[in-house]
Design an enzyme around this catalytic site. Structure first.
Site, PDB file in Angstrom:
ATOM      1  N   ASN A 162       0.346   2.537   5.029  1.00 25.45           N
ATOM      2  CA  ASN A 162       2.117   0.958   4.777  1.00 25.45           C
ATOM      3  C   ASN A 162       2.799   1.447   6.586  1.00 25.45           C
ATOM      4  OD1 ASN A 162       3.178   3.408   3.306  1.00 25.45           O
ATOM      5  ND2 ASN A 162       5.290   2.188   2.892  1.00 25.45           N
ATOM      6  N   GLU A 165       6.042   0.847   8.040  1.00 26.39           N
ATOM      7  CA  GLU A 165       7.631   0.191   8.154  1.00 26.39           C
ATOM      8  C   GLU A 165       8.248  -0.272   9.310  1.00 26.39           C
ATOM      9  OE1 GLU A 165       8.729   1.465   3.445  1.00 26.39           O
ATOM     10  OE2 GLU A 165       9.923   2.501   5.266  1.00 26.39           O
ATOM     11  N   GLU A 204      -2.926  -2.754   2.014  1.00 29.39           N
ATOM     12  CA  GLU A 204      -3.621  -2.889   1.344  1.00 29.39           C
ATOM     13  C   GLU A 204      -4.088  -3.866   3.132  1.00 29.39           C
ATOM     14  OE1 GLU A 204      -1.714  -1.839  -0.067  1.00 29.39           O
ATOM     15  OE2 GLU A 204      -1.704  -2.627  -1.888  1.00 29.39           O
ATOM     16  N   CYS A 244       0.890  -5.901  -4.005  1.00 31.02           N
ATOM     17  CA  CYS A 244       2.004  -7.345  -3.865  1.00 31.02           C
ATOM     18  C   CYS A 244       1.245  -8.469  -4.058  1.00 31.02           C
ATOM     19  CB  CYS A 244       3.319  -6.703  -2.698  1.00 31.02           C
ATOM     20  SG  CYS A 244       2.502  -6.978  -1.236  1.00 31.02           S
ATOM     21  N   CYS A 269      -0.868  -8.764  -0.306  1.00 34.43           N
ATOM     22  CA  CYS A 269      -1.544  -8.420   0.134  1.00 34.43           C
ATOM     23  C   CYS A 269      -2.784  -9.160  -1.326  1.00 34.43           C
ATOM     24  CB  CYS A 269      -1.927  -6.787  -0.881  1.00 34.43           C
ATOM     25  SG  CYS A 269      -0.770  -6.247   0.698  1.00 34.43           S
TER      26      CYS A 269
HETATM   27 ZN    ZN Z   1       1.336  -5.353  -0.493  1.00 34.84          ZN
END
Ligand code: ZN
Length: 134
Positions: A42, A44, A55, A89, A92
Protein backbone atom coordinates in the site's frame (compact mmCIF):
# COMPACT_ATOMS: atom_id res chain seq x y z
CA UNK A 1 4.48 -21.99 -6.29
CA UNK A 2 2.80 -22.94 -3.03
CA UNK A 3 0.42 -20.67 -1.17
CA UNK A 4 2.96 -20.45 1.68
CA UNK A 5 5.75 -19.38 -0.68
CA UNK A 6 3.52 -16.74 -2.23
CA UNK A 7 2.54 -15.50 1.24
CA UNK A 8 6.20 -15.13 2.17
CA UNK A 9 6.65 -12.84 -0.84
CA UNK A 10 3.61 -10.82 0.24
CA UNK A 11 5.04 -10.52 3.73
CA UNK A 12 8.35 -9.30 2.32
CA UNK A 13 6.55 -6.78 0.08
CA UNK A 14 4.71 -5.49 3.16
CA UNK A 15 8.05 -4.26 4.49
CA UNK A 16 8.04 -1.64 1.69
CA UNK A 17 4.57 -0.32 2.51
CA UNK A 18 4.34 3.45 2.75
CA UNK A 19 1.73 3.91 5.46
CA UNK A 20 2.70 6.92 7.60
CA UNK A 21 -0.95 7.84 8.26
CA UNK A 22 -2.78 4.60 9.01
CA UNK A 23 0.31 2.64 10.14
CA UNK A 24 -1.53 -0.30 8.54
CA UNK A 25 1.00 -1.97 6.29
CA UNK A 26 -0.13 -4.38 3.60
CA UNK A 27 1.76 -6.57 1.17
CA UNK A 28 0.51 -8.58 -1.78
CA UNK A 29 2.05 -11.10 -4.16
CA UNK A 30 0.30 -11.99 -7.42
CA UNK A 31 1.17 -15.22 -9.23
CA UNK A 32 0.70 -15.06 -13.01
CA UNK A 33 -0.13 -18.07 -15.17
CA UNK A 34 3.35 -17.92 -16.70
CA UNK A 35 4.92 -18.34 -13.25
CA UNK A 36 6.01 -14.75 -12.79
CA UNK A 37 5.18 -12.94 -9.55
CA UNK A 38 4.34 -9.29 -9.04
CA UNK A 39 4.39 -7.81 -5.58
CA UNK A 40 2.77 -4.69 -4.23
CA UNK A 41 2.40 -2.70 -1.07
CA UNK A 42 0.00 0.00 0.00
CA UNK A 43 1.14 3.51 -0.85
CA UNK A 44 -0.59 6.21 1.18
CA UNK A 45 -0.79 9.89 0.46
CA UNK A 46 -1.38 13.06 2.51
CA UNK A 47 -4.46 13.41 0.30
CA UNK A 48 -5.92 10.16 1.65
CA UNK A 49 -8.06 9.45 -1.41
CA UNK A 50 -4.94 9.24 -3.56
CA UNK A 51 -3.71 6.21 -1.62
CA UNK A 52 -3.54 2.83 -3.34
CA UNK A 53 -3.82 -0.66 -1.85
CA UNK A 54 -1.19 -3.38 -2.11
CA UNK A 55 -3.41 -5.63 -4.23
CA UNK A 56 -3.99 -2.99 -6.89
CA UNK A 57 -0.33 -1.99 -6.86
CA UNK A 58 0.56 -5.59 -7.68
CA UNK A 59 -2.10 -6.18 -10.33
CA UNK A 60 -1.56 -2.83 -12.07
CA UNK A 61 2.16 -3.58 -12.24
CA UNK A 62 1.47 -6.96 -13.79
CA UNK A 63 -1.04 -5.58 -16.28
CA UNK A 64 1.38 -2.79 -17.18
CA UNK A 65 3.89 -5.51 -18.01
CA UNK A 66 1.41 -7.17 -20.38
CA UNK A 67 0.15 -9.89 -18.03
CA UNK A 68 -3.53 -10.77 -18.16
CA UNK A 69 -3.79 -14.26 -16.68
CA UNK A 70 -3.43 -14.82 -12.95
CA UNK A 71 -3.63 -17.84 -10.66
CA UNK A 72 -3.75 -16.39 -7.16
CA UNK A 73 -2.85 -13.47 -4.93
CA UNK A 74 -1.57 -13.62 -1.36
CA UNK A 75 -2.35 -10.67 0.91
CA UNK A 76 -1.16 -9.90 4.42
CA UNK A 77 -1.47 -6.77 6.47
CA UNK A 78 -1.81 -5.18 9.86
CA UNK A 79 -0.39 -2.51 12.13
CA UNK A 80 1.94 -4.44 14.40
CA UNK A 81 1.90 -7.83 12.75
CA UNK A 82 0.35 -9.42 9.71
CA UNK A 83 -1.09 -12.62 11.14
CA UNK A 84 -4.80 -11.81 11.17
CA UNK A 85 -6.76 -12.11 7.91
CA UNK A 86 -6.52 -8.92 5.82
CA UNK A 87 -9.26 -9.23 3.21
CA UNK A 88 -9.13 -7.04 0.08
CA UNK A 89 -11.27 -3.91 0.12
CA UNK A 90 -14.21 -3.52 -2.24
CA UNK A 91 -12.20 -1.60 -4.84
CA UNK A 92 -9.55 -4.31 -4.95
CA UNK A 93 -12.17 -7.06 -5.19
CA UNK A 94 -13.64 -5.30 -8.20
CA UNK A 95 -10.24 -4.95 -9.86
CA UNK A 96 -9.44 -8.62 -9.17
CA UNK A 97 -12.85 -9.56 -10.62
CA UNK A 98 -11.80 -8.09 -13.97
CA UNK A 99 -9.05 -10.70 -14.38
CA UNK A 100 -10.13 -13.57 -12.12
CA UNK A 101 -11.77 -16.75 -13.36
CA UNK A 102 -13.41 -19.38 -11.16
CA UNK A 103 -10.08 -20.98 -10.31
CA UNK A 104 -8.40 -17.78 -9.14
CA UNK A 105 -7.78 -17.72 -5.39
CA UNK A 106 -7.26 -14.99 -2.82
CA UNK A 107 -4.97 -16.29 -0.08
CA UNK A 108 -5.13 -14.70 3.36
CA UNK A 109 -3.12 -15.28 6.50
CA UNK A 110 -4.79 -16.58 9.63
CA UNK A 111 -2.03 -17.09 12.15
CA UNK A 112 0.16 -19.85 10.81
CA UNK A 113 -2.68 -21.13 8.64
CA UNK A 114 -3.82 -19.81 5.27
CA UNK A 115 -7.35 -19.14 4.06
CA UNK A 116 -8.34 -19.43 0.39
CA UNK A 117 -11.28 -17.77 -1.34
CA UNK A 118 -12.62 -17.50 -4.87
CA UNK A 119 -13.48 -14.04 -6.13
CA UNK A 120 -17.11 -15.18 -6.41
CA UNK A 121 -17.10 -15.85 -2.67
CA UNK A 122 -15.63 -12.43 -1.94
CA UNK A 123 -17.70 -10.49 -4.46
CA UNK A 124 -20.98 -12.26 -5.25
CA UNK A 125 -23.22 -10.94 -8.00
CA UNK A 126 -20.36 -8.76 -9.17
CA UNK A 127 -20.40 -6.25 -11.99
CA UNK A 128 -18.23 -7.71 -14.75
CA UNK A 129 -17.54 -7.80 -18.47
CA UNK A 130 -20.64 -9.79 -19.39
CA UNK A 131 -22.92 -7.24 -17.76
CA UNK A 132 -21.84 -4.64 -20.33
CA UNK A 133 -23.32 -6.76 -23.12
CA UNK A 134 -26.73 -7.14 -21.49
ZN1 ZN B 1 -7.93 -2.43 -1.58
Amino acid sequence: MSDQELMLLAKKARENAYAPYSKFKVGAALLCSDGSVYVGCNVENASYGASVCAERTAIFGAVSDGKRSFLKIAVCGGRDHADAPCPPCGDCRQVLREFADNTFRVILKNGDALLSYTIDALLPLSFQKGVLNA
